[in-house]
Design an enzyme around this catalytic site. Sequence first.
Site, PDB file in Angstrom:
ATOM      1  N   GLU A   1       8.285  -5.881  -4.176  1.00 26.29           N
ATOM      2  CA  GLU A   1       8.166  -7.006  -5.101  1.00 26.29           C
ATOM      3  C   GLU A   1       8.562  -8.262  -4.325  1.00 26.29           C
ATOM      4  O   GLU A   1       8.751  -8.209  -3.116  1.00 26.29           O
ATOM      5  CB  GLU A   1       9.068  -6.775  -6.319  1.00 26.29           C
TER       6      GLU A   1
ATOM      7  N   ARG B   1       7.674   4.384 -13.935  1.00 21.56           N
ATOM      8  CA  ARG B   1       7.761   3.412 -15.024  1.00 21.56           C
ATOM      9  C   ARG B   1       9.110   3.480 -15.724  1.00 21.56           C
ATOM     10  O   ARG B   1       9.194   3.287 -16.936  1.00 21.56           O
ATOM     11  CB  ARG B   1       6.627   3.656 -16.027  1.00 21.56           C
TER      12      ARG B   1
END
Length: 278
Positions: A3, A260
Amino acid sequence: MPELPELEVVREVLQRRVVGQVIADAKVIPPGGPIVVRDLTHRGFEAALTGATIAGVTRRGKYLVFSLQGGEAEFLAINPKLTGRLQLTEAGAKRMAKTRVILSLGSGQELRYVDQKQMGQLYLTHNLDAVPEYAGLGPEPFEVTLQAFRERLKPFRGEIKGILTRGAFVAGIGNAYADEILWAARLHPYRRRTQLTADEVGRLHTAMQSTLSEATDKVRLEMGEDIHLKPREFMAVHMKTGEPCPRCGTAISLVGANQRITNFCRHCQPGGLIKGMA
Ligand SMILES: [Zn+2]
């Protein structure tokens, strides 16, 4: 996986180490090309890169963008998604498993793209707006003012974690750093945007910038020049299920599974009642 903080440090290292280098050879493994390569120039991925000089390395959201000169394409844009990573190594060094692309540089080093599940994508293009989702990216987290942040939030009505990870809202935040930002802001990840007070949105904006900025500093220290690493031990809640919250000591909660998962502190981040959880 990578990220904004990780990609920003990778960008810094590559800007320092590969800019000005000629791509002497480009190789896709296995020959013929795995699904990760998207050649929007239609010149052939390997042929279009060979002979080009890397003129710059930038980051936009979760894309690393190599500006090229003297070849058949202007840009190589890499979106590593959950499983891709880059490695800079001496030519001939043992390959990591699932090495998919090797760019041999004039310096004798190799820039390699490794992807365990071939989830990431490499786009070779004359025009970045032709890269899917690139043109629609929202602002970078450090460039969005509080006022703009409030305005941009308005069209979104769902859970705040889901909104934070949408590149069209702000670029560069994924599952892991959304957990960290929400912990820093003391907001439950499943609170709905429409339930947040003006004060809470202010906290979220502050936490987004401070969390990403501090994380980038920590990643820079721990990664060094080893850009294939993904240091995350320093995180407060993400992947810390059952460990004590660094702020209050409550065991960190977990919701979801696989890639997730959501981690949060049910004491520091109250509310957001969901499926059988308090
Ligand atoms: Zn806590």
